[in-house]
Design a protein around this motif. Structure first.
Motif, short mmCIF file in Angstrom:
data_model
loop_
_atom_site.label_atom_id
_atom_site.label_comp_id
_atom_site.label_asym_id
_atom_site.label_seq_id
_atom_site.Cartn_x
_atom_site.Cartn_y
_atom_site.Cartn_z
N VAL A 37 6.83 8.98 4.23
CA VAL A 37 7.82 8.67 2.97
C VAL A 37 8.59 7.26 3.23
CG1 VAL A 37 9.57 9.63 1.75
CG2 VAL A 37 7.94 11.22 2.56
N LEU A 38 8.36 6.56 2.18
CA LEU A 38 9.38 5.15 2.16
C LEU A 38 10.47 5.47 1.49
CD1 LEU A 38 6.05 2.89 1.61
CD2 LEU A 38 7.19 3.53 3.80
N ARG A 39 11.64 4.50 1.98
CA ARG A 39 12.81 4.31 1.44
C ARG A 39 12.92 3.82 -0.22
NH1 ARG A 39 17.59 1.45 2.21
NH2 ARG A 39 16.39 -0.04 3.74
N LEU A 40 13.68 4.56 -0.90
CA LEU A 40 13.77 4.01 -2.17
C LEU A 40 15.26 3.83 -2.54
CD1 LEU A 40 11.41 6.23 -4.25
CD2 LEU A 40 11.03 3.49 -4.27
N ASP A 41 15.71 2.94 -3.40
CA ASP A 41 17.26 2.61 -3.79
C ASP A 41 16.91 1.98 -5.38
OD1 ASP A 41 19.35 3.08 -3.78
OD2 ASP A 41 19.84 1.62 -2.24
N THR A 42 17.84 2.27 -5.98
CA THR A 42 18.08 1.82 -7.40
C THR A 42 19.23 0.86 -7.30
OG1 THR A 42 17.57 4.11 -8.30
CG2 THR A 42 18.13 2.18 -9.90
N SER A 43 18.87 -0.43 -7.87
CA SER A 43 19.91 -1.58 -7.83
C SER A 43 20.81 -1.47 -9.17
CB SER A 43 19.10 -3.12 -7.87
OG SER A 43 18.26 -3.19 -8.77
N SER A 44 21.76 -2.04 -9.14
CA SER A 44 22.77 -2.11 -10.27
C SER A 44 21.99 -2.47 -11.76
CB SER A 44 23.85 -3.11 -9.96
OG SER A 44 23.34 -4.34 -9.98
N ASP A 45 21.15 -3.35 -11.70
CA ASP A 45 20.25 -3.39 -12.98
C ASP A 45 19.17 -2.43 -13.29
OD1 ASP A 45 18.57 -4.06 -11.01
OD2 ASP A 45 17.88 -5.95 -11.79
N GLY A 46 19.37 -1.29 -12.70
CA GLY A 46 18.41 -0.19 -12.95
C GLY A 46 17.16 -0.34 -12.47
N HIS A 47 16.58 -1.45 -11.52
CA HIS A 47 15.52 -1.50 -10.93
C HIS A 47 15.39 -0.76 -9.73
CE1 HIS A 47 13.74 -5.39 -12.83
NE2 HIS A 47 14.54 -4.91 -13.78
N PHE B 149 12.33 10.34 -7.61
CA PHE B 149 11.29 9.31 -7.09
C PHE B 149 10.87 9.84 -5.73
CE2 PHE B 149 12.87 7.14 -10.83
CZ PHE B 149 12.00 6.68 -11.48
N THR B 150 9.74 9.37 -5.55
CA THR B 150 9.31 9.65 -4.12
C THR B 150 8.22 8.38 -3.72
OG1 THR B 150 9.55 12.11 -3.92
CG2 THR B 150 8.24 10.96 -2.16
N ALA B 151 8.43 7.84 -2.75
CA ALA B 151 7.28 6.75 -2.47
C ALA B 151 6.74 7.11 -1.03
CB ALA B 151 7.92 5.38 -2.13
N LEU B 152 5.35 7.35 -1.07
CA LEU B 152 4.53 7.27 0.09
C LEU B 152 3.73 6.11 0.48
CD1 LEU B 152 3.01 10.90 -1.07
CD2 LEU B 152 4.79 10.66 0.53
N PRO C 261 1.00 -1.19 0.09
CA PRO C 261 0.12 -0.13 0.11
C PRO C 261 0.85 1.42 0.04
CG PRO C 261 0.06 -1.10 2.21
CD PRO C 261 0.75 -1.78 1.39
N ALA C 262 1.31 1.83 -1.02
CA ALA C 262 1.94 2.82 -1.37
C ALA C 262 2.01 3.33 -2.64
CB ALA C 262 3.58 2.54 -1.14
N VAL C 263 2.15 4.70 -2.89
CA VAL C 263 2.04 5.37 -4.26
C VAL C 263 3.66 5.91 -4.45
CG1 VAL C 263 1.48 7.59 -3.10
CG2 VAL C 263 1.02 6.99 -5.50
N LEU C 264 3.96 5.56 -5.89
CA LEU C 264 5.24 6.02 -6.21
C LEU C 264 4.99 7.21 -7.05
CD1 LEU C 264 8.43 5.42 -6.53
CD2 LEU C 264 7.76 4.32 -8.62
N LEU C 265 5.86 8.30 -6.59
CA LEU C 265 5.56 9.53 -7.62
C LEU C 265 7.08 10.03 -8.12
CD1 LEU C 265 4.15 11.73 -4.66
CD2 LEU C 265 2.73 10.61 -6.16
N ARG C 266 6.96 10.19 -9.35
CA ARG C 266 8.17 10.64 -10.15
C ARG C 266 7.95 12.27 -10.56
NH1 ARG C 266 11.71 8.07 -14.99
NH2 ARG C 266 13.51 9.73 -14.89
#
Lengths: 144, 421
Positions: free
Chosen positions: A128-138, A81-84, A71-76
């Motif tokens: 606000v939830l934590r986001l990260d980008t992995s090495s494969d761009g995900h 990016f922000t995730a709530l 249950p979250a929303v991703l804003l770009r």
């Protein structure tokens, strides 16, 4: 000697021995099955806290995506990016997306699209939830 | 080894096998628990193993957020029904006032601050709908057991140091201590309506106690609606109570003040016009077209946390509350504060889409009639909380109404506007 009075091929003693062996073997097998079941019991795995949202490039600038995994929303936005979290900080109901922000269906708290509190009874903004980008761009979302 | 011993060993082996098979079957046939971990408590509970068919109790209390145990109590991990239910609060009704604080209380729930309008428990347990202090004072005064109409006794002894009315406590009304035989009879026969009382016999009077007396409708929403089922299976909380629920206490009959006995209604009403009020009553069209809760407010029904002698001192919805008088328009408020109580009320039961800048009617004391709106042409609209039906109406000011400004009770308006039936 008459055929009727012939000694049976299996004596009573052997029959009792065979029956005892068969019964104990069956009991042992059932007992082993119980032990196997007991020791192979798997507790439910803890809830995941890391969610792979797929390639970051899949979310176009200006998009607002309500996630299905959590249950979250991703804003770009232009800033990134922000995730709530969509869990209402009042009592934990899941807020719903409306035309002008988010509304809690339980007690009517309202939040704007950036998660800022517009109206109580909630006293805090959406988390606000934590986001990260992995090495494969995900893009990865963390709920812990 | 003697033969008898060999036979005993075989028999014992057979018994062992049978026992193990029975245990295996029993384990496989045991109920598989259905686990729920409500987000509010974070503690797993197995109530849904048996109760998964229950509907959500209300949009404000979703089960995945609250679970069951936080309101009902009970043993959350028990799979045996008797054990699971053994520690439930209030049996099937956790909102009974004897347990309501534990079931419904909490600063974020229904025992919060008056400023946040969350002191529901304090309000309703001091309201005259529960204390019956007004009726008790009236009867004791009528029959000479007290010298004025000030409330002194209630259905429970209450201390309310915060009461703003000067009445800061009520003693327990004990009919056996009353001098008047009529007051004693009143105590015996006429205390079946307050919120902690069990209702009198009869399906038309069936209701729960405490908060659920009103907020858990036990009656069909209309005179020709479906009959009441098993009360124990009703799982609903709502702020949109149909008039039929109010009628479990109101309009159900009269009390004979000579014999102090209840006289039930004898008319078998076939439609709402006749069902809404008992035959002797006078009323206007809006009074039977709308639901009771469309006009009568939360404070009027639940009190405001202080002890009173009369309902009219708490909040008094009259004709003029919505229609005004010949000289004054009804009181209104333009919604400028997003935290106005009107928004929360409208969000809980969304029959109207209130927005900042809307102007709504308010009571004499400023309580929002949130399901109303002032229209641009100076008329008013009201949406039924139960039906969703919209009504429009005009103010009295500027009309040829013959009202006497000094007489604004309903009976004055009924002289011209009562419905004939």
């Amino acid at each position: 000697m008459n055929e009727r009075w012939k000694e049976p091929s299996l004596s009573r003693r052997d029959f009792l021995k065979l029956a005892r062996t068969a019964l104990l073997t069956a009991s042992g097998l059932i007992g082993l099955a119980g032990l196997w079941r007991y020791f192979s019991f798997q507790t439910e795995p803890p809830s995941p806290t890391d969610f792979d949202l797929g390639p970051a490039s899949a979310f176009i600038p200006g998009s607002r995506t309500v996630l299905t995994q959590v249950p979250a929303v991703l804003l770009r936005t232009e800033k990134g990016f922000t995730a709530l979290s969509l869990i209402c900080p009042h009592l934990g109901c899941t807020v719903e997306s409306k035309s002008n922000g988010f509304a809690c269906p339980c007690h009517g708290s309202r939040f704007d699209f950036e998660g800022r509190l517009l109206r109580g009874p909630a006293a805090k903004p959406l988390m606000v939830l934590r986001l990260d980008t992995s090495s494969d761009g995900h893009l990865h979302l963390f709920t812990d | 080894m003697p033969v008898i011993m060999r036979r005993l060993i075989v028999i014992a082996s057979a018994l062992l096998l049978v026992t193990l098979i029975a245990i295996a079957l029993w384990i496989n046939q045991r109920v598989k628990p259905v686990a729920l971990t409500p987000s509010l408590t974070g503690q797993v509970e197995y109530c849904l193993t048996c109760h998964s068919d229950l509907a959500e109790i209300s949009p404000s209390h979703p089960v995945k957020t609250y679970g069951c145990v936080i309101c009902h109590g009970g043993e959350r991990l028990a799979l045996d029904a008797n054990l699971a239910h053994s520690t439930m609060r209030g049996g099937k009704n956790p909102a009974d006032f004897s347990v309501v604080q534990a079931s419904c209380g909490g600063a974020d729930c229904h025992s919060g601050s008056p400023g946040a309008y969350r002191d529901h428990i304090q309000c309703s347990t001091t309201s005259i709908q529960d204390t019956y202090a007004g009726a008790i004072a009236l009867i004791r005064y009528t029959y000479g057991d007290q010298l004025d109409l000030t409330a002194r006794l209630g259905t429970r002894a209450i201390d309310d140091a915060q009461s703003s009315t000067g009445i800061t406590s009520l003693g327990l009304f004990d009919p056996s201590q009353e001098a008047s035989p009529s007051v004693r009879l009143f105590g015996q026969n006429c205390l079946s309506c307050h919120l902690s009382a069990q209702p009198i016999e009869g399906i038309q009077y069936a209701r729960f106690t405490g908060c659920s007396a009103c907020h858990t409708p036990t009656q069909p929403a209309a005179i020709n609606g479906a009959p009441v089922g098993d009360l124990a299976k009703i799982h609903k909380l709502t702020t949109a109570m149909p008039y039929t629920q109010c009628n479990t206490c109101h309009n159900r009959g009269n009390y004979d003040l000579r014999t102090m006995t209840f006289q039930p209604r004898q008319d078998n009403s076939a439609d709402r016009l006749h069902h809404y009020y008992q035959p002797i009553a006078e009323f206007t069209k809006c009074e039977y077209t709308l639901e009771c809760v469309d006009c009568h407010t939360r404070t009027e029904a639940m009190g405001d946390g202080s002890l009173y002698s009369s309902k009219f001192d708490i909040e008094y919805t009259q004709c003029k509350t919505c229609h005004g008088t010949l000289t004054e328009l009804p009181k209104t408020r333009t919604l400028t504060d997003p935290n106005d109580l009107a928004f929360r009320m409208a969000a809980i039961y969304p029959v109207v889409d209130l927005r900042l800048g809307d102007t709504i009617l308010v009571t004499e004391k400023g309580e929002p009639i949130w399901n109303s709106r002032v229209l641009s042409d100076g008329t008013y609209a009201m949406v039924g909380k139960v039906t969703g039906e919209s009504f429009t109406f005009r103010p009295v000011k500027g009309t040829t109404c013959k009202q006497d400004p000094a007489n604004q009770t309903a009976s004055s308006c009924h002289e011209c506007h009562s419905v004939q039936r």
